[in-house]
Scaffold this motif. Structure first.
Motif, PDB file in Angstrom:
ATOM      1  N   UNK A   1       0.814  -1.227   0.000  1.00  9.01           N
ATOM      2  CA  UNK A   1       0.000   0.000   0.000  1.00  9.01           C
ATOM      3  C   UNK A   1       0.846   1.276   0.000  1.00  9.01           C
TER       4      UNK A   1
ATOM      5  N   UNK B   1      -2.837   7.969  -2.945  1.00 11.32           N
ATOM      6  CA  UNK B   1      -4.261   7.904  -2.570  1.00 11.32           C
ATOM      7  C   UNK B   1      -5.092   7.119  -3.586  1.00 11.32           C
TER       8      UNK B   1
ATOM      9  N   UNK C   1      -4.625   3.478  -2.922  1.00  4.10           N
ATOM     10  CA  UNK C   1      -5.234   3.009  -1.672  1.00  4.10           C
ATOM     11  C   UNK C   1      -6.749   2.907  -1.769  1.00  4.10           C
ATOM     12  N   UNK C   2      -7.342   3.694  -2.666  1.00  4.10           N
ATOM     13  CA  UNK C   2      -8.792   3.586  -2.830  1.00  4.10           C
ATOM     14  C   UNK C   2      -9.168   2.280  -3.511  1.00  4.10           C
TER      15      UNK C   2
ATOM     16  N   UNK D   1      -7.727  -2.154   3.616  1.00  2.00           N
ATOM     17  CA  UNK D   1      -6.671  -2.539   4.553  1.00  2.00           C
ATOM     18  C   UNK D   1      -7.260  -2.750   5.945  1.00  2.00           C
TER      19      UNK D   1
ATOM     20  N   UNK E   1      -6.267  -3.968  10.015  1.00  2.00           N
ATOM     21  CA  UNK E   1      -5.131  -4.124  10.929  1.00  2.00           C
ATOM     22  C   UNK E   1      -5.514  -4.929  12.174  1.00  2.00           C
TER      23      UNK E   1
ATOM     24  N   UNK F   1      -4.717   6.135   5.002  1.00  2.00           N
ATOM     25  CA  UNK F   1      -4.839   4.714   4.675  1.00  2.00           C
ATOM     26  C   UNK F   1      -6.055   4.436   3.804  1.00  2.00           C
ATOM     27  N   UNK F   2      -7.134   5.190   4.031  1.00  2.00           N
ATOM     28  CA  UNK F   2      -8.320   4.928   3.221  1.00  2.00           C
ATOM     29  C   UNK F   2      -8.298   5.753   1.934  1.00  2.00           C
ATOM     30  N   UNK F   3      -7.174   6.419   1.649  1.00  2.00           N
ATOM     31  CA  UNK F   3      -7.025   7.037   0.346  1.00  2.00           C
ATOM     32  C   UNK F   3      -7.346   8.513   0.270  1.00  2.00           C
ATOM     33  N   UNK F   4      -7.294   9.215   1.423  1.00  3.95           N
ATOM     34  CA  UNK F   4      -7.526  10.660   1.378  1.00  3.95           C
ATOM     35  C   UNK F   4      -6.288  11.353   0.796  1.00  3.95           C
ATOM     36  N   UNK F   5      -6.507  12.335  -0.055  1.00  2.00           N
ATOM     37  CA  UNK F   5      -5.370  13.088  -0.582  1.00  2.00           C
ATOM     38  C   UNK F   5      -4.912  14.086   0.485  1.00  2.00           C
TER      39      UNK F   5
END
Lengths: 231, 285
Positions: free
Chosen positions: A49, A75, A78-79, A83, A85, B206-210
């Motif tokens: 990632x 980003x 990751x979208x 993920x 944990x 981690x969830x893809x925020x810019x």
């Protein structure tokens, strides 16, 4: 879909965490990444990632490459991933529903579509009735279900799980594991790092074992180390 | 946009104590700067009042016809430096001397002839009330045929100039130091708010925020805290001013424009502080 080619990761203080690691996980596969603590499982996931970059070699994930991807692409990558944990990584001051919705909001999803999608995944993980509860009001297993719902809500191509059952009792572990298998059955690839050998043995899945940063076993290649029979 | 607003409101609601602390810290640092500003404003006003008395006086030759005086006065009034010209006749000069110089009243009382000359009292525009300009005007007046002698209190104006320069230099240096301290304190406060939410920032990523998405609520939060702190600081300064004015000495407060500028400066510092803090945090993780 996930391809490690001669990947080495060295840290300044602790030395090499991964040495010349190569493996391939195909679309829709369920794969285990096992090994003792410190074998390099978490480092391998972090490379996927793009929380880390390899010192040498290349990691390719769903069209992204560590050799080429700039900071702006992280980003976007990751979208396409989900993920999960060991410690859930939920936002303590948001409800289960808000935690899941958050992953959609950051992508700029249309406001009207968010709630139905969130409720759908919460139902899938069996938490529709607890949407308005805060993480502290939920059990460990339930918190992990929220985390899985959050990982799933963007319809990822692969779900990465780093010791997802490490903090859970046996019953919760079985529930989470079943959930991951269900997700895989619906077409999402799952890569699960775990040192729980009972789980690994309970399923005939792609198995990659790391020891001190090196791949010592990969079920996709046979024991003699020839080319993979079935990737 | 509504999401940014909601996230910002949430930040205030979730950490009310920390938010209040930042606003108060910003308010007090700006307040200290504001008090200094008040002192500066009042000194400047005092100097301005004194400078109003900078005047060039051209004493006229005896027997100059009134018509010539009127013509000269009109010419002088057209000088770019000149605000107004007043013709003081010999009788008026004597009357003024009797009124202003009471200790010499006896002398002026017993005079048989009036020894005082008529004069043109030339007031300069505010921007020209310094030694060079006064000297230049005096020189041009001295060249006029009807003028006998010119005075403008050269030493006094020189002192005023020096005072003005010192006040300006001290004001700039001390003001800059206070502003710097305020910026550092405010930056640190905002950095605390960022660190307080570092876990949240990590999860957002981690969830893809810019980075832009993560930054926006913080910037808005910084601006709001800065503006609130600015308003509070103006209020505190007003309190300070009212006390000084009531018990110590007559003082004046900021103009509305200056107060608005102070509040805007709070917002600006909040914005820059957040920009730096969040930027540094995002780069370091």
């Amino acid at each position: 879909m996930i391809k490690f080619t001669g990947v080495t990761k060295e840290y300044l203080k602790t030395g090499a965490a991964l040495k010349q690691v190569s493996f391939h996980i195909a679309r829709g596969q369920f794969a285990f990444l096992t090994g003792h603590s410190g074998a390099g499982k978490t480092t391998a996931l972090r490379l996927i990632y793009l929380a880390e970059r390899p010192t040498a070699g290349e990691v390719r994930v769903s069209g992204f490459s560590t050799a080429r991807a700039g900071p702006r692409e992280i980003p976007r990558l990751r979208r396409r991933l989900g993920i999960v944990f060991q410690d859930f990584q939920l936002l303590e001051d948001r409800t289960a529903e808000e935690n899941v919705a958050f992953a959609l909001e950051v992508t700029g999803a249309r406001h009207t579509t968010i709630r139905p999608r969130v409720m759908r995944v919460l139902t899938q993980v069996g938490l529709a009735g607890k949407a308005n509860q805060y993480p502290r009001e939920l059990s460990g297993g339930e918190q992990q279900r929220v985390a899985i719902a959050r990982a799933r809500v963007n319809d990822p191509v692969v779900l990465l799980a780093d010791e997802p059952t490490g903090n859970l009792d046996e019953r919760a572990t079985r529930g989470i594991f079943q959930l991951l298998k269900d997700i895989n059955a619906s077409g999402t690839a799952v890569l699960m790092a775990t040192h729980d050998l009972d789980l690994v043995r309970s399923m005939d899945a792609h198995l990659i074992e790391l020891q001190q940063g090196e791949v010592v076993y990969d079920s996709a290649e046979d024991a003699a180390g020839r080319q993979p029979v079935a990737p | 946009m509504s999401l940014v607003l909601r996230e910002t409101a949430l930040a205030f609601r979730r950490a009310p104590l920390l938010s209040a602390l930042s606003v108060t810290t910003i308010a007090f640092s700006l307040f200290v700067f504001g008090l200094f500003g008040l002192v500066a404003v009042n000194i400047q006003r005092a100097i301005g009042n004194v400078a109003e008395r900078v005047e060039v006086v051209a004493y006229l030759k005896r027997g100059t016809p009134l018509q010539a005086v009127a013509l000269a006065a009109a010419d002088i009034e057209a000088f770019p430096e000149v605000e107004s010209v007043q013709h003081v006749t010999e009788q008026e000069a004597l009357a003024r001397a009797r009124r202003d110089l009471r200790e010499f009243q006896d002398i002026f009382q017993d005079l048989e002839t009036n020894p005082l000359p008529a004069s043109l009292d030339v007031r300069l525009r505010p921007a020209f009330r310094d030694v060079q300009r006064a000297a230049a005007v005096a020189e041009r007046l001295a060249a006029l045929a009807i003028v006998d002698d010119v005075r403008y209190g050269r030493e006094w104006v020189e002192k005023l100039d020096r005072l003005r320069n010192i006040a300006g230099a001290v004001g700039t240096v001390v003001g800059a130091a206070f502003a710097l301290v305020a910026i550092i304190i405010i930056g640190t406060t905002i950095r605390m708010a960022v660190l307080h939410r570092s876990r949240e920032i990590a999860i957002m990523r981690l969830v893809g925020a810019t980075d832009g998405f993560i930054r926006r609520p913080f910037l808005l939060e910084g601006i709001l805290k800065g503006l609130l702190g600015g308003v509070l600081a103006v209020g505190l300064s007003y309190g300070g001013y009212a006390l000084i004015d009531a018990y110590l000495l007559r003082a004046s407060f900021f103009t509305a424009a200056q107060a608005t500028l102070g509040v805007a400066a709070g917002g600006f510092i909040g914005l820059v502080g957040s920009l730096v803090s969040v930027g540094r945090h995002l780069r370091s993780t």
